[in-house]
Scaffold this active site. Structure first.
Site, PDB file in Angstrom:
ATOM      1  N   ASP A 105       0.852  -1.185   0.000  1.00 57.97           N
ATOM      2  CA  ASP A 105       0.000   0.000   0.000  1.00 57.97           C
ATOM      3  C   ASP A 105       0.893   1.242   0.000  1.00 57.97           C
ATOM      4  O   ASP A 105       1.796   1.330  -0.829  1.00 57.97           O
ATOM      5  CB  ASP A 105      -0.958  -0.064   1.211  1.00 57.97           C
ATOM      6  CG  ASP A 105      -1.930   1.096   1.273  1.00 57.97           C
ATOM      7  OD1 ASP A 105      -2.905   1.085   0.501  1.00 57.97           O
ATOM      8  OD2 ASP A 105      -1.721   2.011   2.088  1.00 57.97           O
ATOM      9  N   HIS A 303      -7.097  -6.315  -1.087  1.00 62.87           N
ATOM     10  CA  HIS A 303      -6.029  -5.334  -0.892  1.00 62.87           C
ATOM     11  C   HIS A 303      -4.977  -5.760   0.120  1.00 62.87           C
ATOM     12  O   HIS A 303      -3.805  -5.406  -0.005  1.00 62.87           O
ATOM     13  CB  HIS A 303      -6.649  -4.008  -0.450  1.00 62.87           C
ATOM     14  CG  HIS A 303      -5.669  -2.899  -0.286  1.00 62.87           C
ATOM     15  ND1 HIS A 303      -4.988  -2.340  -1.352  1.00 62.87           N
ATOM     16  CD2 HIS A 303      -5.223  -2.242   0.818  1.00 62.87           C
ATOM     17  CE1 HIS A 303      -4.196  -1.373  -0.912  1.00 62.87           C
ATOM     18  NE2 HIS A 303      -4.307  -1.297   0.399  1.00 62.87           N
TER      19      HIS A 303
END
Length: 324
Positions: A105, A303
């Site tokens: 991320d 994610h």
């Protein structure tokens, strides 16, 4: 996995921010692990023992402003140049001359910038979720302002100091639970449902989070740990990373369009919006990451790659590291 169950060493080392908290396991070549938003060193709890067992000195940090690392008050203290300097300071404080840096991320963007700015120190780079896209184009704030139409993209929503904090901080645990579920492969909203990355002009992100299910990777103990960290620190420092994107664009002007030449790896989740929105960046990796030796998109994964798919991630990381 409880933090107390890990056979790790906790340390504080000096950096330009004051000090950085890190967790260390194993011995051998240094692998520096950098988390994203809203996470912690604990996001790498599955990778630390796997990397140590494979013969590496695995070190996961709390990024500046998170956990037990220093948290300067000034918003511009969280610009990318400062976070790259923190990573370099960690490597040097550990007595190492080089490291492999791996991020997820925002941590992927920090890892990429570290490899770009300090190729003398970071000999290889691994990116999870967020692909490498060289600096260029319009200012990020201008780009994100165009997204969403009648709604507001979450990055734009995060820009005004205090606004997102007012949504999150009254119930940190509940907000985190919903945010993690909204971006996990097994609990994200169904196709066609309102996207959790956008906010109605008079609404909140939270109103689009799932409330009736939890991802398989997130037990009560894991959620307790994350919630406890942010209940203690608040969210201002973590959100300040988003509030420096235009500063980063200005600071990195000398690297406009620059590739990262070191050996590299990319792992994405097929259900992660980052993989689809940034598909062009992934396709361009042959040019922007000429040292790319491993690239994989995990089917059914969202994610939170290294937490959703720890065994696959560990295998991909150790196989790649063995080639360096």
């Amino acid at each position: 996995m409880s933090p107390l169950a890990l056979d790790v060493t906790h340390r504080l080392v000096p950096s330009p921010a004051g000090r950085i908290h890190l967790v260390e396991q194993g011995a051998g070549p240094l692998v520096l692990l950098v988390h994203g938003f809203p996470e912690s060193w604990y996001s790498w709890r599955h990778q630390l023992p796997a990397l140590a067992a494979a013969g590496y000195r695995a070190v996961a940090i709390d990024v500046r402003g998170y956990g037990r690392s220093s948290a300067p008050h000034e918003t511009d203290a969280y610009r990318m140049a400062e976070l790259v300097a923190d990573n370099a300071a960690v490597v040097e404080a550990l007595g190492e001359r080089s490291a492999v840096v791996i991020g997820h991320d925002w941590g992927a963007s920090i890892a990429a910038a570290s490899a770009l700015v300090r190729p003398d120190l970071f000999r290889a780079v691994g990116l999870l979720s967020i692909p490498y896209a060289p600096r260029g184009g319009p200012k990020p704030s201008e780009l994100f302002a165009r997204m969403g139409g009648e709604e507001e993209f979450y990055v734009s929503y995060f820009q005004e100091p205090g606004r997102a904090e007012a949504e999150i901080e009254p119930d940190v645990r509940g907000w985190l639970a919903g945010f993690y579920a909204a971006l996990s492969g097994d609990t994200m909203p169904a196709a066609g449902a309102p996207a959790p990355h956008f906010v109605r002009r008079d609404g909140t992100l939270r109103e689009r989070f799932p409330t009736d299910r939890s991802p398989a990777w997130l037990g009560e103990g894991e959620l307790d740990f994350y919630a406890g960290e942010f209940e203690r620190t608040g969210l201002r420092a973590a959100l300040s990373r988003y509030r420096n994107m235009d500063r980063d664009w200005e600071d990195l002007a000398g690297f406009d369009g620059a590739p990262i030449a070191q050996p590299s790896l990319y792992i994405g989740g097929a259900l992660d919006a980052s993989t689809t929105w940034l598909a062009a960046a992934i396709e361009a990796h042959s040019t922007t990451l000429p040292g790319l030796t491993s690239s994989r998109v995990l089917e059914g994964c969202g994610h939170w790659i290294q937490q959703e798919r720890p065994a696959e991630t560990n295998q991909l990381l150790t196989d790649w590291l063995a080639t360096l």
